[in-house]
Design a protein around this motif. Structure first.
Motif, PDB file in Angstrom:
ATOM      1  N   ASP A  30       0.830  -1.203   0.000  1.00 12.23           N
ATOM      2  CA  ASP A  30       0.000   0.000   0.000  1.00 12.23           C
ATOM      3  C   ASP A  30       0.873   1.266   0.000  1.00 12.23           C
ATOM      4  N   ILE A  31       1.743   1.343  -0.992  1.00 11.46           N
ATOM      5  CA  ILE A  31       2.728   2.425  -1.062  1.00 11.46           C
ATOM      6  C   ILE A  31       2.089   3.705  -1.592  1.00 11.46           C
ATOM      7  N   HIS A  32       2.419   4.816  -0.949  1.00 14.61           N
ATOM      8  CA  HIS A  32       1.928   6.119  -1.367  1.00 14.61           C
ATOM      9  C   HIS A  32       3.068   6.941  -1.966  1.00 14.61           C
ATOM     10  N   GLY A  33       2.705   7.960  -2.706  1.00 13.97           N
ATOM     11  CA  GLY A  33       3.681   8.737  -3.447  1.00 13.97           C
ATOM     12  C   GLY A  33       4.611   9.585  -2.606  1.00 13.97           C
ATOM     13  N   ASN A  34       4.343   9.675  -1.301  1.00 16.11           N
ATOM     14  CA  ASN A  34       5.225  10.425  -0.409  1.00 16.11           C
ATOM     15  C   ASN A  34       6.067   9.504   0.470  1.00 16.11           C
ATOM     16  N   GLU A  35       6.175   8.221   0.090  1.00 18.69           N
ATOM     17  CA  GLU A  35       6.894   7.252   0.909  1.00 18.69           C
ATOM     18  C   GLU A  35       8.157   6.759   0.207  1.00 18.69           C
ATOM     19  N   ARG A  54       5.244   3.490  -7.684  1.00 23.32           N
ATOM     20  CA  ARG A  54       4.344   3.978  -6.633  1.00 23.32           C
ATOM     21  C   ARG A  54       5.046   4.827  -5.575  1.00 23.32           C
ATOM     22  N   ARG A  56       7.875   7.393  -3.647  1.00 23.23           N
ATOM     23  CA  ARG A  56       8.617   8.629  -3.923  1.00 23.23           C
ATOM     24  C   ARG A  56      10.042   8.284  -4.336  1.00 23.23           C
TER      25      ARG A  56
END
Length: 270
Positions: A30-35, A54, A56
């Motif tokens: 569940d990777i977000h673009g700010n990680e 996915r 950062r």
């Protein structure tokens, strides 16, 4: 995967090639673009590519020089940094999540190194039997030093089993994708090194009563008069075997040993 790059079983290389499994691993994370994501054992970059779409930034550790060169070429001018070296020796960058098809030969050592860092989530591939030991509870046959040590730092959940055919070359064992969620320990210990030394000595002599296992393993515990000190510890626990003692009871024994030695130790948090 480049035709010139072939996995070497002697180097513990088993490349994950099943696209469905790869996608599921990334979805689990569940990777977000700010990680920022850490990967250990990048291989030819099959998982790296999906992570980079996915995250950062992706930091991928690879010990094999030929693979590292391939990765550097494949991901130049991207959000991927290749770190050349042994994952047990190189310094980890700051990361939010770790997602990796780990080299099985270093599973234990690299897991404990990871758990010394501050991160949110780990989605990691292990041998199935190793994963069972990680999540085993007191009294179960798989309960071990690994169970106590990992569960001190994190919640452990097996998300899926992975068959050998998902890899090239196929390993001789089944694998499992494991979710590690770091959290504060549910109990504290005064001296973590003493605590883990005590647990290690107990399981090194798991067929013995705890009193005998600790006396024989006093060099692991780091106390030279263990046989004498076991007489001052709770005798009901000293009559048990390693797999019968809960993590909380090991913590209690370790703290009692601290008191008996008369040394001051600071409390630690998971």
């Amino acid at each position: 995967m480049s035709a010139s790059i072939k996995p070497d079983k002697r180097k513990d290389q088993h490349f994950l090639i099943d696209r469905d499994v790869l996608r599921k691993i990334v979805d689990f994370a569940d990777i977000h673009g700010n990680e920022d994501v850490l990967e250990i054992g990048a291989g030819p970059g099959n998982l790296t590519e999906l992570l980079a779409q996915r995250a950062r930034h992706v930091y991928s550790i690879e010990i094999d020089p030929a693979l590292a060169s391939l990765l550097e070429e494949r991901f130049k001018d991207s959000n991927v940094t290749i770190i050349r070296g042994n994952a047990l020796k190189v310094a980890f960058p700051r990361f939010d999540k770790v997602v990796a098809n780990l080299p099985y030969s270093i599973s234990s050592e690299v897991t404990f190194k990871l758990l010394r860092h501050d991160f949110r989530l780990g989605i990691l591939m292990y041998q199935w039997e190793f994963a069972r030991r990680m999540m085993a509870k007191v009294g179960e046959s798989e309960y071990s030093r690994l169970s106590v040590g990992v569960q001190y730092f994190a919640d452990v959940e097996v998300l899926m089993k992975v068959p050998p055919r998902a890899f090239i070359p196929p390993p001789e064992v089944e694998s499992a994708v494991v979710k590690l969620t770091p959290r504060p320990a549910s109990y504290s210990v005064r001296d973590r090194d003493l605590f883990m030394g005590l647990v290690t000595a107990a399981f090194m002599g798991r067929r013995k009563r705890l009193r005998n296992a600790l006396a024989k393993g006093e060099h692991v515990v780091g106390i030279t008069n263990m046989r004498e000190l076991t007489l001052k510890l709770p005798q009901d626990l000293m009559e048990m075997r390693a797999e019968e003692v809960s993590p909380e009871e090991y913590a209690r024994l370790a703290d009692l040993l601290c008191e008996l030695r008369g040394h001051e130790h600071k409390d630690i948090q998971g």
